[in-house]
Write a protein that holds these residues in place. Structure first.
Motif, mmCIF file in Angstrom:
data_model
loop_
_atom_site.group_PDB
_atom_site.id
_atom_site.type_symbol
_atom_site.label_atom_id
_atom_site.label_comp_id
_atom_site.label_asym_id
_atom_site.label_seq_id
_atom_site.Cartn_x
_atom_site.Cartn_y
_atom_site.Cartn_z
ATOM 1 N N CYS A 114 0.812 -1.206 0.000
ATOM 2 C CA CYS A 114 0.000 0.000 0.000
ATOM 3 C C CYS A 114 0.854 1.269 0.000
ATOM 4 O O CYS A 114 1.987 1.262 0.470
ATOM 5 N N VAL A 115 0.285 2.345 -0.521
ATOM 6 C CA VAL A 115 0.943 3.650 -0.516
ATOM 7 C C VAL A 115 0.850 4.253 0.884
ATOM 8 O O VAL A 115 1.731 4.995 1.319
ATOM 9 N N ARG A 116 -0.220 3.902 1.594
ATOM 10 C CA ARG A 116 -0.466 4.378 2.952
ATOM 11 C C ARG A 116 -1.002 3.192 3.748
ATOM 12 O O ARG A 116 -1.847 2.456 3.240
ATOM 13 N N PRO A 117 -0.478 2.961 4.963
ATOM 14 C CA PRO A 117 -0.999 1.823 5.742
ATOM 15 C C PRO A 117 -2.528 1.819 5.783
ATOM 16 O O PRO A 117 -3.141 2.829 6.146
ATOM 17 N N THR A 118 -3.110 0.702 5.377
ATOM 18 C CA THR A 118 -4.558 0.605 5.215
ATOM 19 C C THR A 118 -5.085 -0.583 6.001
ATOM 20 O O THR A 118 -4.894 -1.740 5.621
ATOM 21 N N PHE A 119 -5.735 -0.269 7.123
ATOM 22 C CA PHE A 119 -6.326 -1.291 7.992
ATOM 23 C C PHE A 119 -7.836 -1.111 7.994
ATOM 24 O O PHE A 119 -8.338 0.003 8.152
ATOM 25 N N THR A 120 -8.545 -2.213 7.823
ATOM 26 C CA THR A 120 -10.008 -2.197 7.757
ATOM 27 C C THR A 120 -10.578 -2.934 8.957
ATOM 28 O O THR A 120 -10.174 -4.069 9.239
ATOM 29 N N TYR A 121 -11.528 -2.308 9.641
ATOM 30 C CA TYR A 121 -12.242 -2.996 10.730
ATOM 31 C C TYR A 121 -13.409 -3.767 10.117
ATOM 32 O O TYR A 121 -14.201 -3.223 9.341
ATOM 33 N N ILE A 122 -13.510 -5.049 10.463
ATOM 34 C CA ILE A 122 -14.548 -5.928 9.904
ATOM 35 C C ILE A 122 -15.261 -6.654 11.041
ATOM 36 O O ILE A 122 -14.613 -7.148 11.963
ATOM 37 N N ASN A 123 -16.575 -6.743 10.956
ATOM 38 C CA ASN A 123 -17.326 -7.506 11.963
ATOM 39 C C ASN A 123 -18.281 -8.511 11.315
ATOM 40 O O ASN A 123 -19.331 -8.837 11.859
ATOM 41 N N ARG B 167 -7.622 -9.962 22.946
ATOM 42 C CA ARG B 167 -6.908 -9.372 24.081
ATOM 43 C C ARG B 167 -7.019 -7.844 24.139
ATOM 44 O O ARG B 167 -6.552 -7.225 25.083
ATOM 45 N N ALA B 168 -7.600 -7.252 23.118
ATOM 46 C CA ALA B 168 -7.779 -5.802 23.086
ATOM 47 C C ALA B 168 -8.949 -5.473 22.169
ATOM 48 O O ALA B 168 -9.296 -6.261 21.289
ATOM 49 N N ASN B 169 -9.563 -4.307 22.402
ATOM 50 C CA ASN B 169 -10.667 -3.874 21.557
ATOM 51 C C ASN B 169 -10.154 -3.631 20.137
ATOM 52 O O ASN B 169 -9.208 -2.881 19.919
ATOM 53 N N GLN B 170 -10.793 -4.262 19.158
ATOM 54 C CA GLN B 170 -10.256 -4.229 17.797
ATOM 55 C C GLN B 170 -10.551 -2.921 17.066
ATOM 56 O O GLN B 170 -9.834 -2.543 16.144
ATOM 57 N N LYS B 171 -11.574 -2.199 17.507
ATOM 58 C CA LYS B 171 -11.788 -0.855 16.954
ATOM 59 C C LYS B 171 -10.691 0.083 17.453
ATOM 60 O O LYS B 171 -10.179 0.914 16.692
ATOM 61 N N TYR B 172 -10.344 -0.060 18.722
ATOM 62 C CA TYR B 172 -9.252 0.748 19.273
ATOM 63 C C TYR B 172 -7.955 0.456 18.506
ATOM 64 O O TYR B 172 -7.237 1.375 18.109
ATOM 65 N N LEU B 173 -7.672 -0.814 18.272
ATOM 66 C CA LEU B 173 -6.455 -1.196 17.554
ATOM 67 C C LEU B 173 -6.445 -0.643 16.126
ATOM 68 O O LEU B 173 -5.388 -0.262 15.603
ATOM 69 N N THR B 174 -7.617 -0.564 15.497
ATOM 70 C CA THR B 174 -7.702 -0.007 14.142
ATOM 71 C C THR B 174 -7.223 1.440 14.133
ATOM 72 O O THR B 174 -6.528 1.873 13.209
ATOM 73 N N ALA B 175 -7.583 2.189 15.172
ATOM 74 C CA ALA B 175 -7.157 3.591 15.274
ATOM 75 C C ALA B 175 -5.644 3.697 15.383
ATOM 76 O O ALA B 175 -5.010 4.505 14.701
#
Length: 289
Positions: free
Chosen positions: A147-156, A172-180
């Motif tokens: 990627c040109v810019r780190p691209t992380f997608t939250y999926i549920n 072990r951690a909130n995954q929305k928090y980790l996405t940020a």
């Protein structure tokens, strides 16, 4: 060093996986030359379009292993659209050297047409590398590998992806928090300097993902502020998809501006969490953040 010292969370080896290695997703030019004139470039082998899936009379048992497949068309930074346009025949290594395929006659008939070009480890009925299915089920983060810019997608939702992506899944951690944290300028700066690069492009392989210095505050209210912002930016990105950048220029620009503003807020909160001073933030912003 300062970013590294703040780390109190690290993904473990069994919390990260590459996506599916189909080995044979579609008919390409070389495969068409072998298969002949009755085939077209783009015909689905292990990956089917909506129309291909609907044309084949799969029975109920077969539909259980035909899984929703996602690409960069649906998965963007922050937001993933659950409406998939492709389907993967998810046959693992248990289909190699067994009669298991006999319980899936329509899948067998479909794959038999492509026997001459299927050379995967689990040929002719198994995917080359199916990967552990738990990674594709439910809540997770999906990282675009190049990627040109780190691209992380939250999926549920259940989402099967190719080796174009890595999947990160933890309880072990909130995954929305980790996405940020992972989508922040701070981590982009870290990955540019301490990760893996190909020219100006990031290459988010397993090792750089494992080494990201993540900080998770014990204070739940600190986490909630960031989680709320992530929920907001996901919602805004979902809304953005309803508008065309030219045909709906005003609405599109307005939403894009709100997304950029929220993105900036998230970055500011992450800088605070890691204890960066104003002059340190400038270093991050001017050097790949």
């Amino acid at each position: 060093k300062k970013i590294e010292l703040v780390r109190n969370f690290k993904f473990t080896d069994d919390e990260i996986s590459n996506g599916i290695h189909h080995h044979h997703d579609f008919v390409n030019k070389e495969r068409k030359e072998i298969l002949g004139e009755n085939f077209r470039i783009g015909d689905g082998i292990f990956v089917l379009s909506d129309s291909e899936k609907n044309q084949i009379p799969f029975n109920e048992k077969e539909l259980e292993i035909i899984k929703p497949s996602y690409t960069t068309k649906e998965l963007s930074r922050w937001y993933g659209d659950s409406h998939n346009k492709e389907w993967v025949i998810y046959t693992d290594s248990s289909f190699k050297g067994s009669n298991k395929i006999d319980f899936y006659p329509n899948i067998k008939k479909h794959l038999d047409k492509f026997r001459d070009v299927i050379t995967s480890d689990n040929k002719p009925y198994g995917l080359h590398r199916a990967k552990k299915e738990n990674f594709f089920i439910g809540e997770k983060l999906i990282a675009l590998r190049k990627c040109v810019r780190p691209t992380f997608t939250y999926i549920n939702f259940d989402s099967y992806v190719s080796a174009t992506f890595y999947i990160l899944k933890t309880d072990r951690a909130n995954q929305k928090y980790l996405t940020a944290i992972l989508n922040s300028n701070l981590i982009a700066f870290w990955l540019r300097n301490k990760g893996k690069m190909q020219g100006n492009n990031y290459q988010l392989d397993k090792e750089p993902l494992l080494n990201i210095p993540i900080y998770v505050p014990e204070n739940k209210s600190q986490q909630k502020i960031i989680i709320d912002l992530v929920e907001k930016i996901i919602k805004l990105n979902k809304e953005l998809r309803k508008f065309h950048p030219i045909l709906d220029e005003e609405e599109y620009k307005e939403l894009k501006s709100e997304i950029d503003k929220t993105d900036k807020e998230i970055n500011e909160k992450v800088y605070q969490l890691y204890g960066l001073a104003p002059e340190e933030i400038k270093i991050v912003e001017n050097n790949g953040g």
